[in-house]
Design a protein around this motif. Structure first.
Motif, PDB file in Angstrom:
ATOM      1  N   GLN A 136      28.737  61.074  78.287  1.00  0.00           N
ATOM      2  CA  GLN A 136      28.101  62.386  78.455  1.00  0.00           C
ATOM      3  C   GLN A 136      26.638  62.304  78.009  1.00  0.00           C
ATOM      4  O   GLN A 136      26.352  62.009  76.842  1.00  0.00           O
ATOM      5  CB  GLN A 136      28.819  63.462  77.639  1.00  0.00           C
ATOM      6  N   LEU A 166      36.366  58.478  74.996  1.00  0.00           N
ATOM      7  CA  LEU A 166      37.545  57.761  75.467  1.00  0.00           C
ATOM      8  C   LEU A 166      38.423  58.644  76.353  1.00  0.00           C
ATOM      9  O   LEU A 166      38.576  59.838  76.083  1.00  0.00           O
ATOM     10  CB  LEU A 166      38.337  57.290  74.238  1.00  0.00           C
ATOM     11  N   ARG A 167      39.003  58.053  77.379  1.00  0.00           N
ATOM     12  CA  ARG A 167      39.922  58.784  78.254  1.00  0.00           C
ATOM     13  C   ARG A 167      41.212  57.998  78.436  1.00  0.00           C
ATOM     14  O   ARG A 167      41.197  56.776  78.583  1.00  0.00           O
ATOM     15  CB  ARG A 167      39.282  59.013  79.633  1.00  0.00           C
ATOM     16  N   ARG A 203      29.936  72.447  68.211  1.00  0.00           N
ATOM     17  CA  ARG A 203      29.751  73.423  69.283  1.00  0.00           C
ATOM     18  C   ARG A 203      30.209  74.836  68.900  1.00  0.00           C
ATOM     19  O   ARG A 203      29.785  75.812  69.516  1.00  0.00           O
ATOM     20  CB  ARG A 203      30.426  72.962  70.574  1.00  0.00           C
ATOM     21  N   ASP A 220      28.595  63.780  62.842  1.00  0.00           N
ATOM     22  CA  ASP A 220      29.222  64.543  63.917  1.00  0.00           C
ATOM     23  C   ASP A 220      29.897  65.801  63.360  1.00  0.00           C
ATOM     24  O   ASP A 220      30.232  65.847  62.183  1.00  0.00           O
ATOM     25  CB  ASP A 220      30.286  63.642  64.567  1.00  0.00           C
ATOM     26  N   GLU A 267      26.849  59.957  74.965  1.00  0.00           N
ATOM     27  CA  GLU A 267      27.945  59.700  74.032  1.00  0.00           C
ATOM     28  C   GLU A 267      29.116  59.112  74.810  1.00  0.00           C
ATOM     29  O   GLU A 267      29.490  59.628  75.863  1.00  0.00           O
ATOM     30  CB  GLU A 267      28.383  60.998  73.338  1.00  0.00           C
ATOM     31  N   TYR A 269      27.904  70.873  78.853  1.00  0.00           N
ATOM     32  CA  TYR A 269      28.174  71.016  80.280  1.00  0.00           C
ATOM     33  C   TYR A 269      26.954  71.515  81.050  1.00  0.00           C
ATOM     34  O   TYR A 269      26.825  71.260  82.248  1.00  0.00           O
ATOM     35  CB  TYR A 269      29.352  71.967  80.500  1.00  0.00           C
ATOM     36  N   GLU A 295      26.432  75.203  76.912  1.00  0.00           N
ATOM     37  CA  GLU A 295      26.972  75.514  78.238  1.00  0.00           C
ATOM     38  C   GLU A 295      26.068  76.423  79.053  1.00  0.00           C
ATOM     39  O   GLU A 295      26.208  76.510  80.275  1.00  0.00           O
ATOM     40  CB  GLU A 295      28.364  76.142  78.094  1.00  0.00           C
ATOM     41  N   SER A 312      36.003  56.071  63.911  1.00  0.00           N
ATOM     42  CA  SER A 312      36.997  56.682  63.032  1.00  0.00           C
ATOM     43  C   SER A 312      36.884  56.122  61.622  1.00  0.00           C
ATOM     44  O   SER A 312      36.394  55.009  61.419  1.00  0.00           O
ATOM     45  CB  SER A 312      38.414  56.393  63.533  1.00  0.00           C
TER      46      SER A 312
HETATM   47  P1  C2E Z   1      33.454  65.017  69.730  1.00  0.00           P
HETATM   48  O1  C2E Z   1      33.009  63.710  69.192  1.00  0.00           O
HETATM   49  O2  C2E Z   1      32.977  66.240  69.032  1.00  0.00           O
HETATM   50  O3  C2E Z   1      33.034  65.017  71.260  1.00  0.00           O
HETATM   51  C1  C2E Z   1      32.542  66.120  71.954  1.00  0.00           C
HETATM   52  C2  C2E Z   1      33.630  66.790  72.739  1.00  0.00           C
HETATM   53  O4  C2E Z   1      33.124  68.001  73.314  1.00  0.00           O
HETATM   54  C3  C2E Z   1      34.123  65.963  73.911  1.00  0.00           C
HETATM   55  O5  C2E Z   1      35.500  66.237  74.069  1.00  0.00           O
HETATM   56  C4  C2E Z   1      33.319  66.532  75.077  1.00  0.00           C
HETATM   57  O6  C2E Z   1      33.930  66.304  76.336  1.00  0.00           O
HETATM   58  C5  C2E Z   1      33.333  67.984  74.715  1.00  0.00           C
HETATM   59  N1  C2E Z   1      32.218  68.727  75.313  1.00  0.00           N
HETATM   60  C6  C2E Z   1      30.997  68.258  75.647  1.00  0.00           C
HETATM   61  N2  C2E Z   1      30.215  69.229  76.134  1.00  0.00           N
HETATM   62  C7  C2E Z   1      30.940  70.364  76.110  1.00  0.00           C
HETATM   63  C8  C2E Z   1      30.665  71.723  76.486  1.00  0.00           C
HETATM   64  O7  C2E Z   1      29.586  72.099  76.944  1.00  0.00           O
HETATM   65  N3  C2E Z   1      31.672  72.633  76.305  1.00  0.00           N
HETATM   66  C9  C2E Z   1      32.882  72.273  75.791  1.00  0.00           C
HETATM   67  N4  C2E Z   1      33.804  73.209  75.658  1.00  0.00           N
HETATM   68  N5  C2E Z   1      33.173  70.990  75.419  1.00  0.00           N
HETATM   69  C10 C2E Z   1      32.206  70.056  75.575  1.00  0.00           C
HETATM   70  P2  C2E Z   1      36.563  65.089  74.317  1.00  0.00           P
HETATM   71  O8  C2E Z   1      35.980  64.047  75.210  1.00  0.00           O
HETATM   72  O9  C2E Z   1      37.813  65.786  74.741  1.00  0.00           O
HETATM   73  O10 C2E Z   1      36.758  64.448  72.907  1.00  0.00           O
HETATM   74  C11 C2E Z   1      37.333  65.176  71.861  1.00  0.00           C
HETATM   75  C12 C2E Z   1      37.202  64.445  70.560  1.00  0.00           C
HETATM   76  O11 C2E Z   1      37.955  63.228  70.566  1.00  0.00           O
HETATM   77  C13 C2E Z   1      35.777  64.007  70.250  1.00  0.00           C
HETATM   78  O12 C2E Z   1      35.054  65.095  69.750  1.00  0.00           O
HETATM   79  C14 C2E Z   1      36.024  62.919  69.244  1.00  0.00           C
HETATM   80  O13 C2E Z   1      36.264  63.482  67.975  1.00  0.00           O
HETATM   81  C15 C2E Z   1      37.303  62.301  69.751  1.00  0.00           C
HETATM   82  N6  C2E Z   1      36.977  61.086  70.524  1.00  0.00           N
HETATM   83  C16 C2E Z   1      36.690  60.937  71.833  1.00  0.00           C
HETATM   84  N7  C2E Z   1      36.459  59.646  72.144  1.00  0.00           N
HETATM   85  C17 C2E Z   1      36.593  58.949  70.992  1.00  0.00           C
HETATM   86  C18 C2E Z   1      36.487  57.563  70.626  1.00  0.00           C
HETATM   87  O14 C2E Z   1      36.169  56.679  71.445  1.00  0.00           O
HETATM   88  N8  C2E Z   1      36.721  57.254  69.324  1.00  0.00           N
HETATM   89  C19 C2E Z   1      37.029  58.189  68.391  1.00  0.00           C
HETATM   90  N9  C2E Z   1      37.242  57.795  67.119  1.00  0.00           N
HETATM   91  N10 C2E Z   1      37.128  59.488  68.679  1.00  0.00           N
HETATM   92  C20 C2E Z   1      36.915  59.865  69.956  1.00  0.00           C
END
Ligand code: C2E
Ligand code: CA
Ligand code: CA
Ligand code: CA
Length: 279
Positions: free
Chosen positions: A44, A61-62, A203, A179, A58, A258, A239, A119
């Motif tokens: 992103q 992971l999916r 956010r 973060d 950033e 977004y 957003e 992490s």
């Molecule tokens: P995070 O690090 O706070 O990542 C930001 C999250 O906000 C991401 O969700 C992203 O898709 C979402 N987001 C970005 N822009 C917007 C927006 O405008 N509106 C809304 N509503 N959401 C937005 P995602 O991808 O579902 O990831 C959730 C959490 O999972 C992340 O929060 C992070 O804590 C964790 N995560 C994701 N990938 C990894 C990774 O590779 N390693 C680790 N340790 N944690 C991860």
């Protein structure tokens, strides 16, 4: 009732309640998917708020499970953390992100900064710094193109340990961002001690800033706190144009959300970057 057996069964604890079995199944699926290389990374973009210039992205992971359904990271990351699987998954994300940076640099995007979530289990692992160094070496990515995101609560867990690892990270040239800032309970002096480059405002604050006067003064306070400490401030979850304008007015440097772009696969990121650069 904690820790009844060694191994996998240790995840069944009283506080997990009735869905312990569900979680165990989820973990099994995650492990199988990881081994089958079904996990992938999306990116992103992050922009400079005043100019909308892209400064980086950033890595997120999916996981698409066997049934083809996306499982949100908020559901499976905690499981990966509890089970220790996050060590190898985290290394995979780091390396994948580094290869993406290398690719972008080869295309001429030299000022690109890739942020990778780390992490607590990874961060405090004795092999973390060597793993980081190896990833950078193998992909020829310099430290300055990498940023590691650690959460605020994690940074406050064990300040002594964190300071040590931060010093080692600094030596690689990589930067660090706190973060989900504003959701933990760090004190000013703790924050100052950490001397990280960036604060990422959660956010929730970005959204609340618009809904109430109190929310907006809290957002202003958080931005000011970061600025006062000499840190760059990045707001996440932007957003709307209104939110972006409000944050610019508050003096927030960067943004992600977004409004600018959703997380996207690496192949699309290249095209998106080229398009932005072309105006
Ligand atoms: P995070 O690090 O706070 O990542 C930001 C999250 O906000 C991401 O969700 C992203 O898709 C979402 N987001 C970005 N822009 C917007 C927006 O405008 N509106 C809304 N509503 N959401 C937005 P995602 O991808 O579902 O990831 C959730 C959490 O999972 C992340 O929060 C992070 O804590 C964790 N995560 C994701 N990938 C990894 C990774 O590779 N390693 C680790 N340790 N944690 C991860
Ligand atoms: Ca993050
Ligand atoms: Ca965040
Ligand atoms: Ca979050």
């Amino acid at each position: 009732a904690k820790q009844m057996h060694r191994g996998a069964a240790q995840y069944f604890s009283a506080e997990m309640g009735v869905d312990a079995r569900e979680r165990f199944k989820l973990l099994k699926g995650l492990r199988a998917s990881f081994e089958a290389r079904r996990l992938f990374v999306v990116y992103q973009p992050q922009v400079e708020l005043a100019t909308r210039r892209v400064v980086g992205a950033e890595a997120l992971l999916r996981w698409r499970n066997e049934e083809g359904k996306f499982v949100p990271p908020d559901q499976f990351i905690p499981l990966a953390e509890q089970s220790g699987l996050i060590i190898s998954i985290g290394e995979f994300v780091l390396r994948t992100a580094c290869y993406q940076v290398k690719h972008l640099r080869d295309l001429g995007f030299m000022d690109f900064r890739m942020a990778v979530n780390i992490s607590l289990a990874q961060f405090r692992h004795p092999q973390f710094i060597p793993t980081l160094q190896a990833a950078m070496r193998d992909t020829e990515v310099p430290g300055e193109a990498l940023e590691l995101e650690i959460t605020e609560s994690m940074a406050m867990e064990d300040v002594e340990m964190v300071l040590h690892v931060l010093a080692d990270i600094r030596a690689t040239g990589a930067t660090v961002a706190i973060d989900d800032f504003g959701t933990g309970f760090s004190s000013l002096s703790q924050l100052r001690q950490l001397q990280v480059e960036r604060l990422k405002i959660d956010r929730a604050f970005v959204q609340e800033a618009q809904t109430s006067a109190a929310g907006s003064s809290i957002a202003a306070m958080v931005v000011n706190l970061g600025r006062t400490l000499g840190m760059q401030v990045l707001a996440e979850g932007i957003e709307t144009e209104e939110q972006a304008a409000q944050l610019v007015a508050l003096g927030c440097h960067e943004g992600q959300g977004y409004l600018f772009a959703r997380p996207m696969p690496g192949e699309l990121l290249e095209g998106w970057m080229a398009q932005q650069a072309g105006g």
